[in-house]
Design an enzyme around this catalytic site. Sequence first.
Site, PDB file in Angstrom:
ATOM      1  CE  LYS A   1      58.925 -29.888 -12.948  1.00  0.00           C
ATOM      2  NZ  LYS A   1      59.667 -29.939 -11.576  1.00  0.00           N
ATOM      3  CG  ASN A   2      63.293 -30.554 -12.635  1.00  0.00           C
ATOM      4  OD1 ASN A   2      62.474 -29.968 -12.157  1.00  0.00           O
ATOM      5  ND2 ASN A   2      63.570 -31.852 -12.229  1.00  0.00           N
TER       6      ASN A   2
ATOM      7  NE  ARG B   1      62.285 -31.162  -1.835  1.00  0.00           N
ATOM      8  CZ  ARG B   1      62.926 -31.439  -1.040  1.00  0.00           C
ATOM      9  NH1 ARG B   1      62.308 -31.413   0.397  1.00  0.00           N
ATOM     10  NH2 ARG B   1      64.403 -31.326  -0.731  1.00  0.00           N
TER      11      ARG B   1
ATOM     12  CB  CYS C   1      56.649 -34.080  -0.252  1.00  0.00           C
ATOM     13  SG  CYS C   1      56.818 -34.328  -1.978  1.00  0.00           S
TER      14      CYS C   1
ATOM     15  NE  ARG D   1      61.361 -34.603  -3.195  1.00  0.00           N
ATOM     16  CZ  ARG D   1      60.946 -33.939  -4.310  1.00  0.00           C
ATOM     17  NH1 ARG D   1      59.640 -33.770  -4.493  1.00  0.00           N
ATOM     18  NH2 ARG D   1      61.748 -33.387  -5.079  1.00  0.00           N
ATOM     19  N   PRO D   2      63.757 -34.171   3.217  1.00  0.00           N
ATOM     20  CG  PRO D   2      65.487 -35.294   4.374  1.00  0.00           C
ATOM     21  CD  PRO D   2      64.485 -35.577   3.410  1.00  0.00           C
ATOM     22  CB  VAL D   3      65.922 -28.561   3.307  1.00  0.00           C
ATOM     23  CG1 VAL D   3      64.750 -28.702   2.120  1.00  0.00           C
ATOM     24  CG2 VAL D   3      65.099 -28.157   4.301  1.00  0.00           C
ATOM     25  CG  ASP D   4      69.333 -33.497   5.937  1.00  0.00           C
ATOM     26  OD1 ASP D   4      68.678 -33.779   5.223  1.00  0.00           O
ATOM     27  OD2 ASP D   4      70.452 -34.476   6.066  1.00  0.00           O
ATOM     28  CD  GLN D   5      73.069 -33.786   3.285  1.00  0.00           C
ATOM     29  OE1 GLN D   5      74.421 -33.648   3.088  1.00  0.00           O
ATOM     30  NE2 GLN D   5      72.806 -34.394   4.585  1.00  0.00           N
TER      31      GLN D   5
ATOM     32  CG  ASP E   1      62.081 -36.531 -11.837  1.00  0.00           C
ATOM     33  OD1 ASP E   1      61.520 -36.935 -10.874  1.00  0.00           O
ATOM     34  OD2 ASP E   1      62.377 -35.451 -12.169  1.00  0.00           O
TER      35      ASP E   1
ATOM     36  CB  ILE F   1      65.814 -41.177  -5.768  1.00  0.00           C
ATOM     37  CG1 ILE F   1      66.784 -41.726  -7.124  1.00  0.00           C
ATOM     38  CG2 ILE F   1      65.876 -39.743  -5.526  1.00  0.00           C
ATOM     39  CD1 ILE F   1      68.257 -41.214  -6.777  1.00  0.00           C
TER      40      ILE F   1
ATOM     41  NE  ARG G   1      54.249 -29.157  -8.907  1.00  0.00           N
ATOM     42  CZ  ARG G   1      54.920 -30.033  -8.442  1.00  0.00           C
ATOM     43  NH1 ARG G   1      54.399 -31.129  -7.885  1.00  0.00           N
ATOM     44  NH2 ARG G   1      56.323 -30.111  -8.307  1.00  0.00           N
TER      45      ARG G   1
END
Length: 417
Positions: A22-23, A93, A117, A122-126, A305, A327, A397
Amino acid sequence: MQKLIIPGGIPLHGEIAISGAKNAALPVLCAALLTQDSLKINNVPVLQDITTMLSLLKQMGTSITGHNASEIILSAAELTNLVAPYEMVKTMRAAILVLGPLLARAGEANISLPGGCAIGLRPVDQHIKGLQAMGAEISIKHGYIHAVAKKLHGARIVFDIVTVTGTENLMMAATLADGTTILENAAREPEIVDLANCLNAMGAKVHGAGSDIITIEGVPSLHGAEHTVMPDRIETGTFLVAATATGGEIHLKDTDSHLLDAVLDKLTEAGAHIDSGENWIHLKMHSKPKSVNLRTAPYPAFPTDMQAQFMSLNCIANGTAIITETIFENRLMHVQELKRMNANIKVEGNAAIVYGISHLDGAHVMATDLRASASLVIAGLIAQGETVIDRIYHLDRGYENIESKLSVLGAQIRRAR
Ligand code: UD1
């Protein structure tokens, strides 16, 4: 709402095939946005996150043939809509992965912020910081990331933390940028190597994927290609833990043991006998498992995971285990549910101390996220009596045909409304 019903206590035996990852499939699908030509992708798992991603790409103007089959052809000849709406990003996400390709190819993107979440902030700043370094102008308006760049340029970007989709997003964006981009402190996950292989087959110049420094020389355009998605190492690990916990013997085809060294080491420590060949893994477990301590960290260390699945195994192991999650801030929610099954677990900060007991009791429990759901399935398989798992849409999912695969291995598991 659908539930899974599992009468426990049956050791798993038999052979199944592992699906595509999936990933790895999710970013590879987004790579189709980078070219006007067709991208043929094989070994795409049939599961809900893939369906969601395909609908998003379709909304953007991508034509898709073979939807819901493992071979898919995507063709983004013209991009007609550059928006990833809230309704889609909130359920998955990974939709953030369209940001880099859209910006690189169309010069603009409007992506809903993923927001909170269940398993952490889980920010997306990077992702944003990297694209800004490549020349993008980014503003946050009405809960959306609005990004514009006439033409991205190469840059040296040092990630503050290791991020998998962040690395993938910037890697895709950099393929069409002017000049060379260097990503430092990049994630080293095998899914990143898989994406780099796909991008290179499309004419990109990506070097060093799989190490923490990735160099991308921008090219004027990418072309069509064919790519086969790597095996799912988390699905592989989940079945191996289930077989170990139930005291079974299973043979997994179409997988790759080199993708999960840290997991196989822990299973061996727990007492499992493991053999592997080029594309198969065989696991035999004849004793009660021994407790195993573990600490999650970016690849090649133990994957977050797989943390929840090992928690279930430790519940009925001989001894006491300390499981440390480094994590995500809130990824121990399955503890409460496992306790409903009589597990003896104490949480201290980001660690769980799991005191092994003789058996778990079947109970009514609720899935809280994708991998937590897998841990409850494993708990149900080993418990005495019947376990009912609610909210299994999380499981759908990320796992292809989990009930039929478990049934092939002899488990009694059924879905009910
Ligand atoms: C990916 C995987 C997910 C896995 C996770 C960690 C996909 C589609 N999903 O998620 O299954 O659990 O890697 O192996 O591949 N972070 C920031 N700022 C950012 C980005 C991330 O602070 O801009 C933080 C996150 O909150 C988290 C940590 O970094 O604490 C790692 O997150 P990341 O590697 O980005 O996870 P995902 O790529 O979302």
